[in-house]
Design a protein around this motif. Structure first.
Motif, PDB file in Angstrom:
ATOM      1  N   LEU A 132      -2.673 -17.305 -18.691  1.00  0.00           N
ATOM      2  CA  LEU A 132      -1.319 -16.815 -18.434  1.00  0.00           C
ATOM      3  C   LEU A 132      -0.466 -17.979 -17.983  1.00  0.00           C
ATOM      4  CD1 LEU A 132      -3.235 -14.464 -16.603  1.00  0.00           C
ATOM      5  CD2 LEU A 132      -1.092 -13.299 -17.056  1.00  0.00           C
ATOM      6  N   ASP A 133       0.841 -17.787 -18.092  1.00  0.00           N
ATOM      7  CA  ASP A 133       1.795 -18.736 -17.539  1.00  0.00           C
ATOM      8  C   ASP A 133       2.321 -18.150 -16.234  1.00  0.00           C
ATOM      9  OD1 ASP A 133       4.584 -19.920 -17.082  1.00  0.00           O
ATOM     10  OD2 ASP A 133       3.844 -21.162 -18.737  1.00  0.00           O
ATOM     11  N   VAL A 134       2.033 -18.797 -15.105  1.00  0.00           N
ATOM     12  CA  VAL A 134       2.448 -18.286 -13.801  1.00  0.00           C
ATOM     13  C   VAL A 134       3.408 -19.272 -13.156  1.00  0.00           C
ATOM     14  CG1 VAL A 134       1.716 -17.426 -11.551  1.00  0.00           C
ATOM     15  CG2 VAL A 134       0.214 -17.141 -13.532  1.00  0.00           C
ATOM     16  N   SER A 135       4.600 -18.792 -12.828  1.00  0.00           N
ATOM     17  CA  SER A 135       5.590 -19.585 -12.090  1.00  0.00           C
ATOM     18  C   SER A 135       5.652 -19.055 -10.664  1.00  0.00           C
ATOM     19  CB  SER A 135       6.971 -19.467 -12.747  1.00  0.00           C
ATOM     20  OG  SER A 135       6.936 -19.905 -14.093  1.00  0.00           O
ATOM     21  N   PHE A 136       5.940 -19.955  -9.716  1.00  0.00           N
ATOM     22  CA  PHE A 136       5.956 -19.574  -8.309  1.00  0.00           C
ATOM     23  C   PHE A 136       7.348 -19.768  -7.705  1.00  0.00           C
ATOM     24  CE2 PHE A 136       1.529 -20.622  -9.167  1.00  0.00           C
ATOM     25  CZ  PHE A 136       0.878 -19.535  -8.605  1.00  0.00           C
ATOM     26  N   ALA A 137       7.819 -18.717  -7.051  1.00  0.00           N
ATOM     27  CA  ALA A 137       9.038 -18.820  -6.244  1.00  0.00           C
ATOM     28  C   ALA A 137       8.609 -18.899  -4.786  1.00  0.00           C
ATOM     29  CB  ALA A 137       9.935 -17.612  -6.461  1.00  0.00           C
ATOM     30  N   THR A 138       8.895 -20.003  -4.139  1.00  0.00           N
ATOM     31  CA  THR A 138       8.602 -20.117  -2.712  1.00  0.00           C
ATOM     32  C   THR A 138       9.762 -19.510  -1.934  1.00  0.00           C
ATOM     33  OG1 THR A 138       9.383 -22.390  -2.925  1.00  0.00           O
ATOM     34  CG2 THR A 138       7.017 -22.061  -2.777  1.00  0.00           C
ATOM     35  N   THR A 139       9.431 -18.835  -0.836  1.00  0.00           N
ATOM     36  CA  THR A 139      10.438 -18.018  -0.172  1.00  0.00           C
ATOM     37  C   THR A 139      10.315 -18.091   1.345  1.00  0.00           C
ATOM     38  OG1 THR A 139       9.338 -15.898   0.263  1.00  0.00           O
ATOM     39  CG2 THR A 139       9.858 -16.380  -2.015  1.00  0.00           C
ATOM     40  N   SER A 140      11.330 -17.563   1.988  1.00  0.00           N
ATOM     41  CA  SER A 140      11.215 -17.106   3.374  1.00  0.00           C
ATOM     42  C   SER A 140      11.386 -15.601   3.334  1.00  0.00           C
ATOM     43  CB  SER A 140      12.271 -17.754   4.276  1.00  0.00           C
ATOM     44  OG  SER A 140      13.575 -17.427   3.843  1.00  0.00           O
ATOM     45  N   ILE A 141      10.742 -14.908   4.255  1.00  0.00           N
ATOM     46  CA  ILE A 141      10.741 -13.451   4.206  1.00  0.00           C
ATOM     47  C   ILE A 141      10.937 -12.871   5.594  1.00  0.00           C
ATOM     48  CG2 ILE A 141       8.218 -13.342   4.433  1.00  0.00           C
ATOM     49  CD1 ILE A 141       8.261 -10.853   2.638  1.00  0.00           C
ATOM     50  N   SER A 142      11.632 -11.758   5.661  1.00  0.00           N
ATOM     51  CA  SER A 142      11.810 -11.004   6.902  1.00  0.00           C
ATOM     52  C   SER A 142      11.357  -9.573   6.647  1.00  0.00           C
ATOM     53  CB  SER A 142      13.272 -11.014   7.347  1.00  0.00           C
ATOM     54  OG  SER A 142      13.713 -12.344   7.571  1.00  0.00           O
ATOM     55  N   ILE A 143      10.400  -9.106   7.420  1.00  0.00           N
ATOM     56  CA  ILE A 143       9.830  -7.765   7.245  1.00  0.00           C
ATOM     57  C   ILE A 143      10.383  -6.848   8.332  1.00  0.00           C
ATOM     58  CG2 ILE A 143       7.707  -6.426   7.024  1.00  0.00           C
ATOM     59  CD1 ILE A 143       6.285  -9.058   6.319  1.00  0.00           C
ATOM     60  N   GLY A 144      10.802  -5.645   7.931  1.00  0.00           N
ATOM     61  CA  GLY A 144      11.571  -4.763   8.812  1.00  0.00           C
ATOM     62  C   GLY A 144      10.777  -3.965   9.819  1.00  0.00           C
ATOM     63  N   PHE A 145       9.760  -4.579  10.452  1.00  0.00           N
ATOM     64  CA  PHE A 145       9.073  -3.903  11.553  1.00  0.00           C
ATOM     65  C   PHE A 145      10.038  -3.708  12.716  1.00  0.00           C
ATOM     66  CE2 PHE A 145       5.359  -6.420   9.762  1.00  0.00           C
ATOM     67  CZ  PHE A 145       4.821  -5.340   9.084  1.00  0.00           C
ATOM     68  N   GLU A 146       9.622  -2.932  13.711  1.00  0.00           N
ATOM     69  CA  GLU A 146      10.467  -2.733  14.897  1.00  0.00           C
ATOM     70  C   GLU A 146      10.854  -4.064  15.522  1.00  0.00           C
ATOM     71  OE1 GLU A 146      11.170   0.186  18.530  1.00  0.00           O
ATOM     72  OE2 GLU A 146       9.823   0.722  16.908  1.00  0.00           O
ATOM     73  N   LYS A 147       9.906  -4.989  15.559  1.00  0.00           N
ATOM     74  CA  LYS A 147      10.209  -6.393  15.894  1.00  0.00           C
ATOM     75  C   LYS A 147      10.128  -7.164  14.585  1.00  0.00           C
ATOM     76  CE  LYS A 147       8.892 -10.273  18.854  1.00  0.00           C
ATOM     77  NZ  LYS A 147       9.211 -11.286  17.856  1.00  0.00           N
ATOM     78  N   GLY A 182      13.398 -16.860  -7.608  1.00  0.00           N
ATOM     79  CA  GLY A 182      12.838 -15.555  -7.288  1.00  0.00           C
ATOM     80  C   GLY A 182      13.461 -15.045  -6.005  1.00  0.00           C
ATOM     81  N   GLU A 183      12.638 -14.417  -5.168  1.00  0.00           N
ATOM     82  CA  GLU A 183      13.143 -13.937  -3.879  1.00  0.00           C
ATOM     83  C   GLU A 183      13.104 -15.079  -2.853  1.00  0.00           C
ATOM     84  OE1 GLU A 183      12.260  -9.322  -3.127  1.00  0.00           O
ATOM     85  OE2 GLU A 183      10.437 -10.501  -3.409  1.00  0.00           O
ATOM     86  N   ASN A 184      13.875 -16.122  -3.111  1.00  0.00           N
ATOM     87  CA  ASN A 184      13.826 -17.289  -2.229  1.00  0.00           C
ATOM     88  C   ASN A 184      14.252 -16.966  -0.802  1.00  0.00           C
ATOM     89  OD1 ASN A 184      14.996 -18.814  -5.120  1.00  0.00           O
ATOM     90  ND2 ASN A 184      12.998 -19.368  -4.257  1.00  0.00           N
ATOM     91  N   ILE A 185      15.185 -16.046  -0.669  1.00  0.00           N
ATOM     92  CA  ILE A 185      15.575 -15.567   0.661  1.00  0.00           C
ATOM     93  C   ILE A 185      15.718 -14.056   0.615  1.00  0.00           C
ATOM     94  CG2 ILE A 185      16.750 -17.676   1.450  1.00  0.00           C
ATOM     95  CD1 ILE A 185      19.391 -16.348   0.675  1.00  0.00           C
ATOM     96  N   PHE A 186      15.465 -13.418   1.750  1.00  0.00           N
ATOM     97  CA  PHE A 186      15.623 -11.975   1.882  1.00  0.00           C
ATOM     98  C   PHE A 186      16.855 -11.731   2.741  1.00  0.00           C
ATOM     99  CE2 PHE A 186      11.499 -12.285   0.259  1.00  0.00           C
ATOM    100  CZ  PHE A 186      10.989 -11.034  -0.074  1.00  0.00           C
ATOM    101  N   ILE A 187      17.966 -11.429   2.085  1.00  0.00           N
ATOM    102  CA  ILE A 187      19.184 -11.154   2.845  1.00  0.00           C
ATOM    103  C   ILE A 187      18.974  -9.905   3.701  1.00  0.00           C
ATOM    104  CG2 ILE A 187      21.625 -10.535   2.686  1.00  0.00           C
ATOM    105  CD1 ILE A 187      21.835 -12.280   0.224  1.00  0.00           C
ATOM    106  N   ASN A 188      18.279  -8.936   3.148  1.00  0.00           N
ATOM    107  CA  ASN A 188      17.910  -7.737   3.917  1.00  0.00           C
ATOM    108  C   ASN A 188      16.449  -7.827   4.335  1.00  0.00           C
ATOM    109  OD1 ASN A 188      19.558  -6.826   1.279  1.00  0.00           O
ATOM    110  ND2 ASN A 188      20.309  -5.643   3.031  1.00  0.00           N
TER     111      ASN A 188
END
Length: 408
Positions: A132-147, A182-188
């Motif tokens: 397969l051809d796999v490309s990678f988007a490196t990101t920062s992520i924010s997960i919506g836990f209580e904290k 890709g999802e390089n940043i998570f605005i939400n």
């Protein structure tokens, strides 16, 4: 087929190129590349010595491209509670499942996993021997836990504070390591693949407009395009004002914002199965985007729990779904476009040519044209439009080699 040169004959070839659909067509293949595309009689006459693979009862199309997935990082532990020691063995099995579904190119997001301290290089190494051809988007992520929980691809399993997400040095490292927007940043803040009660802050906006503009500037100065996880009118408006290149999800987009997306020639990766805190992209919304001349890609965001309460998804529970449902979730929008007079090549482009362009690989695959990789499917109909069952994809070819064979 072991021969380095051969001709494939099909009932029809949907090229997703200016050639359109060729009835009784053929492909000539040499050393993994498409040598020629045309009518069977013409290619037979031009290449009389080449061996022929006769698929004249089947349709030949470009293979599928899923440009937004999470198969290697989060899926193994989410699906099987796997340990770090066998994480990549499970991940590679998931990649093979995608291949079996007609997908020969993937866009993987690397966000930073709290339990697996793998680097981007580790993920790249894991796929080197895969067909397969796999490309990678490196990101920062924010997960919506209580904290809120924040991670980045470059800090790996180490949780970080929000200030690190806007640290120019960190942002630059992420940008430089990324293959595509890709999802390089998570605005939400994302719900990820958690249930709603586990992520009460999903959807919360993480950045100010000034911070977003600075991040976008760093990407562009690094010669990179930037994509974002984004949903909701306020967040979408911020993304467009900041100059983001690709909107992933864009759930909750308004008609006014659609006009702005078209004006700025921004691309959208639609995810009809879910992926944000809002109702995902409906077939009608995808039609509106296409009517506005926006290059839309459809992706799974797999592995993902399907959004409940939609009229276009057949799933009855929130069991995590993978790339094998790409044709199924794309079908309602593809059928609607057909009803509105769109050509089958334009429709199939949402699963082939457009996501290949998102990955920056349009000169390699996504269409059946001379000089491109011989990545194609032999199927009982057009994937996503005529067929939704993976068993009806009879053969998968990757760079000229048959890698999946269901014709016995």
């Amino acid at each position: 087929m072991k021969s380095h040169r051969y001709i494939v004959r099909g009932k029809k070839i949907v090229t997703v190129s200016p050639l359109g659909t060729i009835d009784n067509g053929a492909l000539a293949v040499e050393d993994g590349k498409i040598l020629a595309v045309g009518r069977w009689k013409e290619l037979q006459k031009h290449y009389p010595s080449l061996p022929v693979i006769d698929y004249s009862n089947y349709v030949i199309t470009p293979s599928l491209v899923d440009c937004h997935t999470h198969l290697l990082e989060f899926a193994p532990s989410s699906l099987y509670a796997t340990s770090p020691e066998n994480h990549f063995a499970v991940g590679k099995a998931l990649l093979l499942s995608a291949l079996s579904s007609g997908i020969t190119a993937l866009g993987e997001q690397i966000c930073g996993h709290p339990f697996c301290d793998f680097s981007v290089c580790d993920y790249r190494s894991a796929v080197l021997d895969m067909p397969l051809d796999v490309s990678f988007a490196t990101t920062s992520i924010s997960i919506g836990f209580e904290k809120l929980a924040h991670y980045t691809a470059v800090t790996q399993s180490q949780a970080v504070e929000k200030k690190e997400l806007i640290n120019p040095d960190v942002v630059k490292l992420i940008a430089q390591a990324s293959d595509y927007p890709g999802e390089n940043i998570f605005i939400n803040a994302t719900p990820a693949n958690f249930t709603a009660d586990e992520v009460p802050r999903a959807g919360e906006i993480i950045y100010t407009l000034a911070e977003l503009k600075k991040i976008v500037e760093i990407y562009h100065q690094s010669g990179k395009k930037i994509g974002t996880h984004v949903a909701g009118e306020v967040a979408l408006r911020m993304a467009l004002e900041a100059g983001v290149d690709v909107l992933h999800h864009a759930h909750g987009i308004t008609d006014q914002l659609i006009k702005k997306v078209a004006e700025q020639q921004v691309r959208i990766v639609a995810t009809p199965m879910g992926g944000t805190h809002l109702l995902p992209n409906s077939p009608e919304e995808i039609l509106t985007l296409v009517n506005s001349n926006i290059a839309v890609s459809i992706s799974t965001d797999a592995y993902l729990p399907p959004y409940q309460g939609t009229s276009w998804l057949p799933f009855q529970d929130q069991t995590l779904k993978g790339p094998d449902v790409l044709m199924l979730i794309a079908n309602p929008a593809m059928q609607l476009l057909k009803q509105y007079g769109y050509d089958e090549n334009e429709i199939l482009a949402m699963l082939t040519a457009h996501p290949a362009e998102i990955l920056g690989k349009e000169d390699y695959f996504g269409r059946l044209e001379q000089g491109l990789d011989a990545n194609f499917l032999v199927a009982e109909g057009i994937p996503g439009l005529d067929i939704i069952e993976i068993e009806k994809i009879r053969n998968v070819f990757f760079r000229g080699e048959k890698v999946i064979d269901r014709i016995k």
